[in-house]
Write a protein that holds these residues in place. Structure first.
Motif, short mmCIF file in Angstrom:
data_model
loop_
_atom_site.label_atom_id
_atom_site.label_comp_id
_atom_site.label_asym_id
_atom_site.label_seq_id
_atom_site.Cartn_x
_atom_site.Cartn_y
_atom_site.Cartn_z
N GLY A 114 0.78 -1.29 0.07
CA GLY A 114 0.22 0.18 0.32
C GLY A 114 0.88 1.58 0.16
O GLY A 114 0.60 2.14 -0.41
N VAL B 165 -3.80 2.48 5.13
CA VAL B 165 -3.04 2.43 3.28
C VAL B 165 -4.27 1.43 2.81
O VAL B 165 -3.94 1.36 1.60
CB VAL B 165 -1.68 2.31 3.08
N LEU B 166 -5.61 1.34 3.82
CA LEU B 166 -6.30 1.34 2.65
C LEU B 166 -6.77 2.20 1.23
O LEU B 166 -7.33 1.18 0.10
CB LEU B 166 -7.66 1.01 3.36
N TRP B 167 -6.46 3.11 1.81
CA TRP B 167 -7.43 4.28 0.46
C TRP B 167 -6.14 4.04 -1.05
O TRP B 167 -6.97 4.15 -1.87
CB TRP B 167 -7.37 5.68 0.68
N ASN B 168 -5.02 3.21 -0.92
CA ASN B 168 -4.15 3.46 -1.83
C ASN B 168 -3.60 1.98 -2.11
O ASN B 168 -3.49 1.57 -3.14
CB ASN B 168 -3.21 3.98 -1.27
N LYS C 299 -6.35 -0.10 -3.45
CA LYS C 299 -6.68 -0.62 -4.30
C LYS C 299 -5.70 0.09 -5.67
O LYS C 299 -6.33 -0.37 -7.18
CB LYS C 299 -8.50 0.18 -4.76
N ARG C 300 -5.70 1.49 -5.70
CA ARG C 300 -5.45 2.41 -6.94
C ARG C 300 -3.74 1.76 -7.01
O ARG C 300 -3.43 1.33 -8.10
CB ARG C 300 -4.55 3.90 -6.23
#
Length: 133
Positions: A35, A117-120, A122-123
């Motif tokens: 992440g 770091v969940l927001w990063n 997927k990206r």
């Protein structure tokens, strides 16, 4: 009481639970590294380095109490250190879960780290850009 030549004064189930938590903590650290870093190649290289140094600083090959104080603090960044503490507290000293709560709690904290770091993730998973050399 001994099992395969090793002292067994505590609960084997508690040691198995600690081993399971250690595996999950290392997987969580792998998710954290993926992440944070932009490419999977870099993440794999850093994760390999993290895993190899974990054996050295975990306290198995060289006892943690004999390390320099700065290195002792650095060794707490590795879940394997907590597993060795669980082994010594539960299996050798025969302590219960409540008396050996600290290393279990630290492993739980390791498992919660990837949520930072969940927001990063997927990206990073969608991007997966492997450039040809």
């Amino acid at each position: 009481r001994k099992f395969m030549g090793f002292p067994q004064n505590g609960s084997p189930l508690l040691l198995y639970f600690g081993a399971l938590m250690t595996v999950l903590a290392y997987q969580a650290m792998g998710i954290l590294i993926i992440g944070i870093l932009p490419s999977m190649r870099t993440a794999l290289s850093i994760a390999t380095f993290y895993g190899v140094i974990g054996f050295t600083l975990g306290g198995f090959t060289y006892p943690q109490f004999a390390m320099l104080p700065a290195v002792q603090w650095y060794s707490y960044l590795y879940p394997l250190t907590q597993y060795y503490r669980i082994y010594s507290l539960v299996q050798i000293n025969g302590l219960s879960l409540f008396e050996a709560f600290t290393p279990f709690f630290v492993l739980l904290c390791f498992m919660l780290v990837p949520f930072l770091v969940l927001w990063n993730i997927k990206r990073t998973a969608i991007k997966l850009d492997y450039e040809r050399d």
